[in-house]
Design a protein around this motif. Structure first.
Motif, PDB file in Angstrom:
ATOM      1  N   UNK A   1       0.825  -1.214   0.000  1.00 51.74           N
ATOM      2  CA  UNK A   1       0.000   0.000   0.000  1.00 51.74           C
ATOM      3  C   UNK A   1       0.857   1.261   0.000  1.00 51.74           C
ATOM      4  N   UNK A   2       2.168   1.098   0.205  1.00 51.76           N
ATOM      5  CA  UNK A   2       3.092   2.236   0.187  1.00 51.76           C
ATOM      6  C   UNK A   2       4.192   1.957  -0.834  1.00 51.76           C
ATOM      7  N   UNK A   3       4.348   2.868  -1.778  1.00 52.00           N
ATOM      8  CA  UNK A   3       5.389   2.760  -2.795  1.00 52.00           C
ATOM      9  C   UNK A   3       6.500   3.749  -2.451  1.00 52.00           C
ATOM     10  N   UNK A   4       7.664   3.222  -2.124  1.00 48.89           N
ATOM     11  CA  UNK A   4       8.827   4.038  -1.787  1.00 48.89           C
ATOM     12  C   UNK A   4       9.744   4.091  -3.006  1.00 48.89           C
TER      13      UNK A   4
ATOM     14  N   UNK B   1      -0.621   6.797  -7.536  1.00 50.39           N
ATOM     15  CA  UNK B   1      -1.455   7.759  -6.818  1.00 50.39           C
ATOM     16  C   UNK B   1      -2.925   7.575  -7.172  1.00 50.39           C
ATOM     17  N   UNK B   2      -3.202   7.348  -8.437  1.00 45.62           N
ATOM     18  CA  UNK B   2      -4.580   7.216  -8.903  1.00 45.62           C
ATOM     19  C   UNK B   2      -5.279   6.006  -8.294  1.00 45.62           C
ATOM     20  N   UNK B   3      -4.548   4.909  -8.107  1.00 45.46           N
ATOM     21  CA  UNK B   3      -5.178   3.702  -7.571  1.00 45.46           C
ATOM     22  C   UNK B   3      -5.065   3.609  -6.049  1.00 45.46           C
ATOM     23  N   UNK B   4      -4.628   4.705  -5.418  1.00 45.18           N
ATOM     24  CA  UNK B   4      -4.660   4.772  -3.969  1.00 45.18           C
ATOM     25  C   UNK B   4      -3.402   4.350  -3.244  1.00 45.18           C
ATOM     26  N   UNK B   5      -2.305   4.164  -3.964  1.00 45.72           N
ATOM     27  CA  UNK B   5      -1.046   3.868  -3.281  1.00 45.72           C
ATOM     28  C   UNK B   5      -0.475   5.159  -2.694  1.00 45.72           C
ATOM     29  N   UNK B   6       0.168   5.046  -1.565  1.00 48.14           N
ATOM     30  CA  UNK B   6       0.837   6.191  -0.946  1.00 48.14           C
ATOM     31  C   UNK B   6       2.260   6.231  -1.475  1.00 48.14           C
ATOM     32  N   UNK B   7       2.600   7.288  -2.173  1.00 50.84           N
ATOM     33  CA  UNK B   7       3.913   7.397  -2.819  1.00 50.84           C
ATOM     34  C   UNK B   7       4.826   8.274  -1.963  1.00 50.84           C
TER      35      UNK B   7
ATOM     36  N   UNK C   1       8.523   4.568   6.790  1.00 48.43           N
ATOM     37  CA  UNK C   1       7.549   3.648   7.390  1.00 48.43           C
ATOM     38  C   UNK C   1       6.851   4.304   8.578  1.00 48.43           C
ATOM     39  N   UNK C   2       7.620   5.028   9.375  1.00 50.16           N
ATOM     40  CA  UNK C   2       7.035   5.702  10.551  1.00 50.16           C
ATOM     41  C   UNK C   2       5.994   6.730  10.128  1.00 50.16           C
ATOM     42  N   UNK C   3       6.323   7.542   9.125  1.00 54.20           N
ATOM     43  CA  UNK C   3       5.436   8.646   8.754  1.00 54.20           C
ATOM     44  C   UNK C   3       4.167   8.139   8.063  1.00 54.20           C
ATOM     45  N   UNK C   4       4.255   6.967   7.441  1.00 50.08           N
ATOM     46  CA  UNK C   4       3.073   6.385   6.796  1.00 50.08           C
ATOM     47  C   UNK C   4       2.384   5.350   7.686  1.00 50.08           C
ATOM     48  N   UNK C   5       2.999   5.077   8.845  1.00 47.97           N
ATOM     49  CA  UNK C   5       2.485   4.064   9.777  1.00 47.97           C
ATOM     50  C   UNK C   5       2.293   2.727   9.077  1.00 47.97           C
TER      51      UNK C   5
END
Length: 230
Positions: free
Chosen positions: A19-22, A111-117, A166-170
Motif C-alpha cells: 500500500x506504500x510505494x517508496x 497515486x490514482x489507484x490509492x497507493x501512498x507514494x 515507514x514511521x510517517x506512513x504508519x
C-alpha cells in the motif's frame, strides 16, 4: 529487458501487495545530474572546500555525496558548510533534470489507484521538491524523506530513511515496496525489512542489484507502471 512470466508475476504481486510505494529519487524518478553533471558539481565542491581550507584533495571521487561524507569526517562545521553548497547544486540540477522514462507514469498510476507514494533519497528534500513541482507531481507524492541535514551517517545504506518513511506512513515493512537503483538502496531495504525492486539504469548494474537482494530487477520503469495498472 523482457521479464520471464514468473518474474512478471512476482513483480505484480510485490506492487499490488504494497500500500506504500517508496521510490529513490536519482535514478528511478529522474536523472538528476543529466544536465548539471555530477563531476562538475564535485569539482565545484572541491573548489569551495579549497577556498575554505577544507582538505578534500585526497578523496578521489566524482560523487558529490562522497565528498560530503568526507567533509563531515573533517569536522561537523566544515561538513555543514559543504552540505549547504551541495544543496545549492542539487537544486540547480533538479531545475533542469531529465525524467526517467516511465517514472512519472508510475507515480501517477500509483497515486490514482490509492497507493501512498513516498520519495526516499540521499539527495536533499529541497532539490526533490523543486523537481516534483516543475513536473506537476507534487500532489501525487505524499511525503519526501530526503537527506537529513547534518547527519550523513543516516544516508543509505543505513536504513534510517526507509524507517522514517515507514514511521510517517504508519506502515509495516511488509506493507511497502522500495524501488532503488543502487546496491546501497538494496542494502537499506534489507536493513529496514522492506522488499526491494532494483532498477538497473544500465544493464551491467543488474547483477549487483540482484546480489544485494533486490527481489526483482527491471531495466525500464515503464515495466513497473504497466505491472501496477489494474
Amino acid at each position: 529487458m523482457s521479464l520471464p512470466v514468473g518474474t512478471r508475476t512476482q513483480l505484480a504481486d510485490l506492487l499490488h501487495g504494497a500500500r506504500v510505494l517508496l521510490l529513490d529519487f536519482d535514478g528511478p524518478v529522474a536523472h538528476l545530474f543529466a544536465r548539471h553533471p555530477a563531476p562538475e558539481v564535485a569539482a565545484a565542491v572541491r573548489q569551495f572546500a579549497t577556498v575554505h581550507s577544507i582538505g578534500l584533495d585526497d578523496v578521489r571521487t566524482e560523487d558529490p555525496l562522497v565528498l560530503l561524507r568526507a567533509a563531515y569526517r573533517h569536522s561537523p562545521r566544515f561538513g555543514r558548510d559543504v552540505e549547504a553548497h551541495v544543496i545549492e547544486h542539487e537544486t540547480r540540477a533538479a531545475a533542469v533534470a531529465e525524467p526517467t522514462p516511465g517514472a512519472h507514469e508510475l507515480i501517477r498510476v500509483a497515486s490514482t489507484i490509492g497507493r501512498r507514494v513516498v520519495v526516499v533519497s540521499n539527495n536533499s528534500e529541497r532539490a526533490i521538491r523543486t523537481y516534483l513541482a516543475r513536473h506537476d507531481l507534487t500532489e501525487h507524492v505524499e511525503h519526501i524523506i530526503g537527506r537529513p541535514f547534518g547527519h550523513p551517517e543516516q544516508m543509505k545504506p543505513h536504513p534510517h530513511l526507509l524507517n522514517a518513511a515507514l514511521d510517517i506512513t504508519r506502515a509495516a515493512p511488509a506493507d511497502a515496496v522500495f524501488v532503488g537503483d543502487s546496491i546501497t538502496d538494496a542494502l537499506a531495504g534489507t536493513g529496514a525489512g522492506v522488499p526491494c525492486i532494483g532498477y538497473a539504469k544500465r544493464p551491467e548494474r543488474a547483477e549487483g542489484l540482484a546480489d544485494a537482494d533486490a527481489l526483482v530487477v527491471v531495466e525500464d520503469m515503464h515495466t513497473l507502471a504497466a505491472a501496477l495498472r489494474p
